[in-house]
Design a protein around this motif. Structure first.
Motif, PDB file in Angstrom:
ATOM      1  N   SER A  35      -3.084 -17.222  20.223  1.00  0.00           N
ATOM      2  CA  SER A  35      -2.612 -16.821  21.695  1.00  0.00           C
ATOM      3  C   SER A  35      -3.602 -15.834  22.055  1.00  0.00           C
ATOM      4  O   SER A  35      -4.358 -14.954  21.171  1.00  0.00           O
ATOM      5  N   VAL A  36      -4.019 -15.392  23.187  1.00  0.00           N
ATOM      6  CA  VAL A  36      -4.977 -14.307  23.719  1.00  0.00           C
ATOM      7  C   VAL A  36      -4.233 -13.237  24.429  1.00  0.00           C
ATOM      8  O   VAL A  36      -3.634 -13.251  25.412  1.00  0.00           O
ATOM      9  N   LEU A  37      -4.411 -11.935  23.826  1.00  0.00           N
ATOM     10  CA  LEU A  37      -3.731 -10.851  24.634  1.00  0.00           C
ATOM     11  C   LEU A  37      -5.197 -10.335  25.383  1.00  0.00           C
ATOM     12  O   LEU A  37      -6.167 -10.052  24.857  1.00  0.00           O
ATOM     13  N   ILE A  38      -4.715 -10.015  26.692  1.00  0.00           N
ATOM     14  CA  ILE A  38      -6.256  -9.617  27.674  1.00  0.00           C
ATOM     15  C   ILE A  38      -5.656  -8.137  27.894  1.00  0.00           C
ATOM     16  O   ILE A  38      -4.804  -7.554  28.070  1.00  0.00           O
ATOM     17  N   HIS A  39      -7.007  -7.543  27.864  1.00  0.00           N
ATOM     18  CA  HIS A  39      -6.932  -6.022  28.275  1.00  0.00           C
ATOM     19  C   HIS A  39      -8.080  -6.002  29.198  1.00  0.00           C
ATOM     20  O   HIS A  39      -9.211  -6.092  29.113  1.00  0.00           O
ATOM     21  N   GLU A  40      -7.714  -5.400  30.552  1.00  0.00           N
ATOM     22  CA  GLU A  40      -8.811  -5.152  31.592  1.00  0.00           C
ATOM     23  C   GLU A  40      -8.896  -3.690  31.644  1.00  0.00           C
ATOM     24  O   GLU A  40      -7.943  -3.056  31.550  1.00  0.00           O
ATOM     25  N   THR A  98     -10.053 -18.792  26.028  1.00  0.00           N
ATOM     26  CA  THR A  98      -8.580 -19.242  25.865  1.00  0.00           C
ATOM     27  C   THR A  98      -8.520 -20.664  25.508  1.00  0.00           C
ATOM     28  O   THR A  98      -7.482 -21.106  24.745  1.00  0.00           O
ATOM     29  N   ILE A 110     -13.169 -15.965  29.891  1.00  0.00           N
ATOM     30  CA  ILE A 110     -11.865 -16.121  29.599  1.00  0.00           C
ATOM     31  C   ILE A 110     -11.486 -17.659  29.501  1.00  0.00           C
ATOM     32  O   ILE A 110     -10.656 -18.002  28.508  1.00  0.00           O
ATOM     33  N   THR A 139      -4.511  -0.517  21.855  1.00  0.00           N
ATOM     34  CA  THR A 139      -3.299  -1.315  21.948  1.00  0.00           C
ATOM     35  C   THR A 139      -3.432  -2.701  21.070  1.00  0.00           C
ATOM     36  O   THR A 139      -2.427  -3.143  20.559  1.00  0.00           O
ATOM     37  N   ALA A 144      -1.202  -3.918  18.190  1.00  0.00           N
ATOM     38  CA  ALA A 144      -0.596  -5.185  18.014  1.00  0.00           C
ATOM     39  C   ALA A 144      -1.114  -6.140  16.831  1.00  0.00           C
ATOM     40  O   ALA A 144      -0.446  -7.101  16.486  1.00  0.00           O
TER      41      ALA A 144
END
Lengths: 349, 349
Positions: A104-109, A95, A91, A123, A127
């Motif tokens: 920009s970074v959208l994060i999904h765990e 980033t 990450i 998601t 987005a």
DNA sequence: CTGAAAGCGCTTACAG
DNA sequence: CTGAAAGCGCTTACAG
């Protein structure tokens, strides 16, 4: 009427292009062009507009410009878990570079859960991210959600845990890294080298197993399936594997572990059995985890160059975003770096 | 004309409400309402619309709905660095809960640099996030960018490293945790307890120093400034501090370190000096880092409950988003949990 | 060099 | 129960 205006003014909490335009008696179009340094706008207008924008503390609404331009300048990053130094480090690589390139970074765990992985992808699609970087969850075998991403022409890059699809990816050279590690143990004079693997249906662990096997072959050492224990990436499986391997009629005198937690388990079990590493027993791990430097003896391992991996993943994605026509054959292979510490240095003792 | 239509069809790569509406000979308004289960839409229409949406693989454009509704369902999380188990773990706590509440997480890492911190906040403002969760960079002393956030009425919550402002936050109870750790060393029979601190202008490390000091006082042990070494959160400063403390006319026989890397440095230096922990020398850390369990001897430390901290931060933010009128006095204090391992157990030897 | 107008894809107050 | 219309805040092709 005056009161109404006031309420409206209070309600919206940010300044828009039209607010600036009204203030300066021009149109929003001109303000927009001035702020983005459009060549046809006069220097004078630009400076007036910029001054006003600053004075009014104008911050462009990226949501609005995204809707209009069709570009969000957001990328989605899907990871199995953030509670892990490996992914944190990747990450970091992503980033940093993304930010420099205006993303920009959208994060999904997804907590290693398939359903959350699917949800994350949905998601991201909702987005309207400009691209996605992903690593598979432990149990993912169905790739429909990723095919959906391709169908929508959203640039997609995988890293580390990659599916068996023709999609660009960044992986570590587990085969050669494992070959190197096994060869190193042989060179150190260990005679019977065992392997505790990770789940072999995951590409990364399968590669490591194959590298181990190939190194034996290259040294004319017969492969014995008894010397391979199928672990599951944990201290416990390192310990259990070690117990079973030591119980063999002809036990090994070295173990190449598929990753560092497993190697740590080996180390712990050897201590319990009062077997001294590295003089009586060699250990080599893979990952160069946070703790590996600080065990006693310290663990020899392969560094995965996690930050580099993140950077390469972003570079690849950015290239696909910019050039559009990706070559699906793009596969970047990062070379792991040997980190020789105490646990494998028999000759030093 | 036909060709033109085709080109347009090809160009847009996602289905919109109007596409569905056209297909079903109704208006986008009806489709929108049907999909969001508006009470005034007939059951029949709803089922027709939903079937069509699924068939056409419709995924709502969140950018458009955000622009219209003024809510993005995105929160921004600002962290000093992702290359650190602590922040990874907090992120884990935040994202899990956020996702359950329908929020996506935009992450910004500032590499402990003030300028990148400011840039991150500006990005969040531009993205019109619904709220921000932040932890300060190491050198941040100017809070203008956060005041700007407040001015725009964007809900804001700090965690761990918090500024000296009246803004809701989640912090660890460093004072009591450190008091506890110091008391534990005293109870174990260590006589002269030193402290290697972190940078004392950061609230978290200052609290820990104060807790150490208070525990001495509570036990009628005079505080000696010689026994406090000012470190900087690193293995090296743990080692350097230990060297200096051991060189004192009356050296200590235990060290409470402000965090685990420092404690690890202490351990390493003691080994070099051939001083046995825990029988000759006690060590207590703070953080419960990844490696602390795996050193020899294993490190006694305070667990920061990082996941809980992330969850609490999100809960607090969510509450502010929903209720609007925050009480600026909201300060959630998370209790650290003692993790007693080998390095502090003198009586066990 | 600047303006008027359209439109990105939604949502919702107002009609009927 | 559904439609027509306006508008969120931008950007840009088209005029002049």
């Amino acid at each position: 009427m005056l009161i109404l205006t006031k309420i409206i003014t209070l309600k919206k909490n940010s300044v828009t292009l039209s607010d600036i335009a009204r203030e300066l008696h021009m149109t929003a179009a001109t303000v927009s062009r001035a702020l983005s340094d459009h060549p046809e706008i006069s220097a004078k207008t630009k400076s007036i507009v910029k001054e006003a924008a600053q004075r009014l503390d104008y911050k462009p609404n990226r949501i609005a410009s995204s809707l209009r331009s069709g570009k969000t300048n957001v990328i989605g990053v899907l990871i199995p878990t953030a509670e892990n130094a490996f992914f944190g480090s990747v990450i970091h690589g992503i980033t940093n570079l993304a930010s420099k390139h205006g993303y920009s970074v959208l994060i999904h765990e997804c907590d290693e859960l398939f359903e959350l992985e699917v949800k994350g992808i949905q998601t991201f699609i909702g987005a309207r991210v400009d691209g996605i970087i992903a690593s598979l969850s432990r149990n993912t075998v169905d790739y429909d959600h990723f095919l959906d991403v391709k169908r929508r022409n959203i640039p997609l890059v995988f890293f580390d845990r990659v599916p068996d699809l023709d999609i660009p990816s960044v992986v570590i050279d587990g085969f050669n890294g494992s070959f190197w590690a096994t060869q190193h143990l042989i060179d150190q004079g260990y005679k019977r080298i065992a392997h505790i693997s990770g789940p072999l249906f995951i590409n990364t662990f399968n590669d490591r197993f194959k590298g181990y096997e190939a190194a034996l072959k290259a040294n004319n050492i017969p492969f014995e399936s008894d010397l391979v224990f199928n672990g599951n990436i944990s201290i416990e499986s390192g310990m259990e594997g070690t117990r079973q391997l030591l119980a063999l009629a002809q036990p090994p005198d070295a173990i190449f572990a598929a990753e560092d937690f497993t190697a740590l388990g080996v180390l712990k079990q050897l201590k319990i059995n009062n077997i001294k590493a590295p003089d009586q027993f060699g250990i080599f791990g893979f990952c160069n985890d946070m703790f590996s430097e600080h065990t006693t003896p310290s663990l020899s391992t392969m560094d995965q160059q996690t930050v580099l991996m993140g950077q390469e993943a972003f570079k690849l994605l950015n290239q696909i975003i910019e050039n559009g026509n990706e070559k699906t054959s793009d596969k970047i292979v990062v070379k792991p770096l040997p980190v020789i510490r105490e646990s494998s240095l028999k000759t030093m003792q």
